[in-house]
Design a protein around this motif. Sequence first.
Motif, PDB file in Angstrom:
ATOM      1  N   LEU A   1       0.838  -1.188   0.000  1.00  0.00           N
ATOM      2  CA  LEU A   1       0.000   0.000   0.000  1.00  0.00           C
ATOM      3  C   LEU A   1       0.873   1.238   0.000  1.00  0.00           C
ATOM      4  CD1 LEU A   1      -2.161  -2.142   0.874  1.00  0.00           C
ATOM      5  CD2 LEU A   1      -3.341  -0.193   1.860  1.00  0.00           C
ATOM      6  N   ALA A   2       0.487   2.169  -0.849  1.00  0.00           N
ATOM      7  CA  ALA A   2       1.217   3.426  -0.959  1.00  0.00           C
ATOM      8  C   ALA A   2       0.231   4.579  -0.853  1.00  0.00           C
ATOM      9  CB  ALA A   2       1.958   3.491  -2.293  1.00  0.00           C
ATOM     10  N   ASP A   3       0.751   5.706  -0.433  1.00  0.00           N
ATOM     11  CA  ASP A   3      -0.016   6.950  -0.387  1.00  0.00           C
ATOM     12  C   ASP A   3       0.354   7.715  -1.652  1.00  0.00           C
ATOM     13  OD1 ASP A   3      -0.486   9.754  -0.053  1.00  0.00           O
ATOM     14  OD2 ASP A   3      -0.766   9.405   2.079  1.00  0.00           O
ATOM     15  N   VAL A   4      -0.610   7.862  -2.548  1.00  0.00           N
ATOM     16  CA  VAL A   4      -0.380   8.619  -3.779  1.00  0.00           C
ATOM     17  C   VAL A   4      -1.180   9.911  -3.676  1.00  0.00           C
ATOM     18  CG1 VAL A   4      -0.535   8.653  -6.295  1.00  0.00           C
ATOM     19  CG2 VAL A   4      -0.036   6.497  -5.111  1.00  0.00           C
ATOM     20  N   ASP A   5      -0.483  11.005  -3.496  1.00  0.00           N
ATOM     21  CA  ASP A   5      -1.119  12.323  -3.386  1.00  0.00           C
ATOM     22  C   ASP A   5      -2.258  12.325  -2.361  1.00  0.00           C
ATOM     23  OD1 ASP A   5       0.627  13.201  -5.366  1.00  0.00           O
ATOM     24  OD2 ASP A   5      -0.818  12.900  -6.981  1.00  0.00           O
ATOM     25  N   GLY A   6      -2.042  11.630  -1.229  1.00  0.00           N
ATOM     26  CA  GLY A   6      -3.027  11.617  -0.156  1.00  0.00           C
ATOM     27  C   GLY A   6      -4.085  10.527  -0.257  1.00  0.00           C
TER      28      GLY A   6
ATOM     29  N   VAL B   1       7.252 -10.665  -6.175  1.00  0.00           N
ATOM     30  CA  VAL B   1       8.120 -10.675  -5.002  1.00  0.00           C
ATOM     31  C   VAL B   1       9.589 -10.668  -5.400  1.00  0.00           C
ATOM     32  CG1 VAL B   1       6.398 -11.822  -3.558  1.00  0.00           C
ATOM     33  CG2 VAL B   1       8.154 -13.193  -4.671  1.00  0.00           C
ATOM     34  N   SER B   2       9.869 -10.970  -6.671  1.00  0.00           N
ATOM     35  CA  SER B   2      11.252 -10.994  -7.151  1.00  0.00           C
ATOM     36  C   SER B   2      11.819  -9.592  -7.347  1.00  0.00           C
ATOM     37  CB  SER B   2      11.335 -11.753  -8.477  1.00  0.00           C
ATOM     38  OG  SER B   2      10.483 -11.144  -9.439  1.00  0.00           O
ATOM     39  N   GLY B   3      10.982  -8.572  -7.249  1.00  0.00           N
ATOM     40  CA  GLY B   3      11.446  -7.205  -7.462  1.00  0.00           C
ATOM     41  C   GLY B   3      10.910  -6.269  -6.410  1.00  0.00           C
ATOM     42  N   SER B   4      10.838  -4.996  -6.781  1.00  0.00           N
ATOM     43  CA  SER B   4      10.341  -3.991  -5.848  1.00  0.00           C
ATOM     44  C   SER B   4       9.372  -3.054  -6.567  1.00  0.00           C
ATOM     45  CB  SER B   4      11.508  -3.205  -5.242  1.00  0.00           C
ATOM     46  OG  SER B   4      12.236  -2.553  -6.271  1.00  0.00           O
ATOM     47  N   LEU B   5       8.729  -2.220  -5.796  1.00  0.00           N
ATOM     48  CA  LEU B   5       7.759  -1.275  -6.326  1.00  0.00           C
ATOM     49  C   LEU B   5       8.468   0.010  -6.748  1.00  0.00           C
ATOM     50  CD1 LEU B   5       4.871  -0.173  -6.784  1.00  0.00           C
ATOM     51  CD2 LEU B   5       4.817   0.396  -4.341  1.00  0.00           C
ATOM     52  N   ASP B   6       8.155   0.476  -7.944  1.00  0.00           N
ATOM     53  CA  ASP B   6       8.646   1.759  -8.439  1.00  0.00           C
ATOM     54  C   ASP B   6       7.574   2.792  -8.094  1.00  0.00           C
ATOM     55  OD1 ASP B   6       9.186   4.058  -9.981  1.00  0.00           O
ATOM     56  OD2 ASP B   6      10.100   2.878 -11.587  1.00  0.00           O
ATOM     57  N   LEU B   7       7.809   3.566  -7.043  1.00  0.00           N
ATOM     58  CA  LEU B   7       6.806   4.517  -6.554  1.00  0.00           C
ATOM     59  C   LEU B   7       6.454   5.584  -7.587  1.00  0.00           C
ATOM     60  CD1 LEU B   7       8.058   4.823  -2.885  1.00  0.00           C
ATOM     61  CD2 LEU B   7       5.826   3.935  -3.594  1.00  0.00           C
TER      62      LEU B   7
ATOM     63  N   ALA C   1       4.449   7.529  -1.770  1.00  0.00           N
ATOM     64  CA  ALA C   1       5.308   7.066  -0.683  1.00  0.00           C
ATOM     65  C   ALA C   1       4.635   5.844  -0.072  1.00  0.00           C
ATOM     66  CB  ALA C   1       5.473   8.152   0.377  1.00  0.00           C
ATOM     67  N   MET C   2       5.428   4.976   0.507  1.00  0.00           N
ATOM     68  CA  MET C   2       4.835   3.803   1.146  1.00  0.00           C
ATOM     69  C   MET C   2       3.911   4.250   2.272  1.00  0.00           C
ATOM     70  SD  MET C   2       5.827   1.341  -0.653  1.00  0.00           S
ATOM     71  CE  MET C   2       5.097   0.050   0.336  1.00  0.00           C
ATOM     72  N   ALA C   3       2.782   3.572   2.404  1.00  0.00           N
ATOM     73  CA  ALA C   3       1.802   3.906   3.436  1.00  0.00           C
ATOM     74  C   ALA C   3       2.293   3.440   4.804  1.00  0.00           C
ATOM     75  CB  ALA C   3       0.464   3.251   3.120  1.00  0.00           C
ATOM     76  N   ASP C   4       1.824   4.100   5.828  1.00  0.00           N
ATOM     77  CA  ASP C   4       2.110   3.682   7.194  1.00  0.00           C
ATOM     78  C   ASP C   4       1.551   2.273   7.390  1.00  0.00           C
ATOM     79  OD1 ASP C   4       2.698   4.188  10.124  1.00  0.00           O
ATOM     80  OD2 ASP C   4       0.527   3.838  10.192  1.00  0.00           O
ATOM     81  N   PRO C   5       2.373   1.321   7.882  1.00  0.00           N
ATOM     82  CA  PRO C   5       1.898  -0.058   8.041  1.00  0.00           C
ATOM     83  C   PRO C   5       0.636  -0.188   8.897  1.00  0.00           C
ATOM     84  CG  PRO C   5       4.275   0.021   8.293  1.00  0.00           C
ATOM     85  CD  PRO C   5       3.797   1.437   8.231  1.00  0.00           C
TER      86      PRO C   5
END
Length: 165
Positions: A59-64, A73-79, A92-96
Amino acid sequence: MAKKSKGKQGGTPATVALTQAGVPFTTHAYEHDPAAPSYGEEAAQALGVSPDQVFKTLLADVDGTLTVAVVPVSGSLDLKALAAAVGGKRAAMADPALAERTTGYVRGGISPLGQRKKLRTVVDASAEALATVCVSAGRRGLEVELSPKDLAALTGAVFAPIGRA
């Protein structure tokens, strides 16, 4: 060792949503090791499948606005790519703790399916080339395998290149 079953086993909101939608899926249960450094890599190894076929839910925060990203799982997220995929500027990554409260799942077991609140969802474009993908079924040690097309349909997701190797 992973156990396979068809249909309802697990009884999580994700499997209930799949069953109610009449979507074909298979659950895969395995013994989760709390010391595992990566839940996704652990799942791929336990299921005996490529880490490119097992997708993690972030989960990410995109503009609020909270946004779900589903990437291998073999890679990562490009924000930056995630923000662009939903017409946003900054991600940005969301607060867990917020992610857990909003989805109803615990970290390491967040499924893109059956979440408490419907969130916009983006699945990495690499999924489109696969017959099936595995995503969390809503708890650690339980994965659900389904077609990427069904995953996108049930979550209202769009496909976009949001993962990086």
